[in-house]
Design an enzyme around this catalytic site. Sequence first.
Site: not given
Length: 371
Positions: A155, A260
């Site tokens: 991220e 995810e």
Amino acid sequence: MRLVNRSLLLLSVVVLNSCNAQKEKEVVSLKDSYKNDFHIGTALSADQIEEKNAAEDSLIEREFNAITAENIMKSMFIHPSKDKYDFALTDKFIAYGEKNKMFIHGHTLIWHSQLAPWMQKIKDSTEMKAFMKDHITTIVSKYKGRIDSWDVVNEALNEDGTLRKSIFLDKLGEQYLVDAFKLAAAADPKVDLYYNDYNNEEPAKRAGNIVLIKKIKAGGGKIDGVGIQAHWKLGYPSLEEIEKSILEYSALGIKVAFTELDISVLPNPKDFSGADVNQKFEGDPKMNPYPKTLPDSVQVKLAERYASIFKLFLKHKDKISRVTFWGVHDGQSWLNDWPIKGRTNYPLLFDRDLKPKKAYDSVIQLKEIKQ
């Protein structure tokens, strides 16, 4: 003769019943259905790693052939103080995967969130470089040859594709991205190294992600794949953007993993976007429309959404290395508490009683149709 024929007939019936019973005992599973396509994984909680629930453990072993640690390998847990590492649960996680002959994914080495407090007090570039070298080298070296792939950086991008402000960018500039991948490769040259992010299937962020990958490569970093987190909704993102992402990332010569995966069935606040764990909103009954059970009509929509996504994955299975669900069952999902605490969400293939949902059937049936 009649007695012999009757005996043969009875024997045939017994054999047929035995074969039918054997077929009924053959358990269909996600990992077996997709074994020739890509790994099917799940994220494990600390309790699951420690095998505290026999029913959950049985489900995990039956359905999945890849695992990711949901939290315990993040910096605040694995490196709680400058001179102390805590590998106790990570050792159990690795042992769990090895015992069950699973693909083991490490998550994550460098991430701006869930840092130990001492890391947030790093003052300058010299101290930050020392931290990164020690942190990455120590962890990756310890599990060299036992972990199959790593999320090296997690991220690092904003929604517009620019670099996210973080302590790493602040102290080292964008060179930290290249350095992280170099350090990981030096510690274990054979392990696959990934950059992982959410919403990086969206055009602007995808473009920024492609620039980032090219810069890592140009700087001498080893990067083997991109992780698309896939925290998705019933109607968003579009299949077209997901497919474009698979094609454009694959064109860079790297693997694509969906790391995810979960699909929220709940409405979200007006100003909500992305999957930043720091976003929090006040509760509202309208935001929690299914507190007891999910209506059948929504179950059907969820099943259709999963089927369409997995149909696309199968279309591009030559480019996809792994599809991992973010949790084993609905009761475990982080989406029950994020971005609004205390909601009841239903984003996975197994319900709170560990029973397969219509969504599970839709994913399995794709393979049965093809076969």
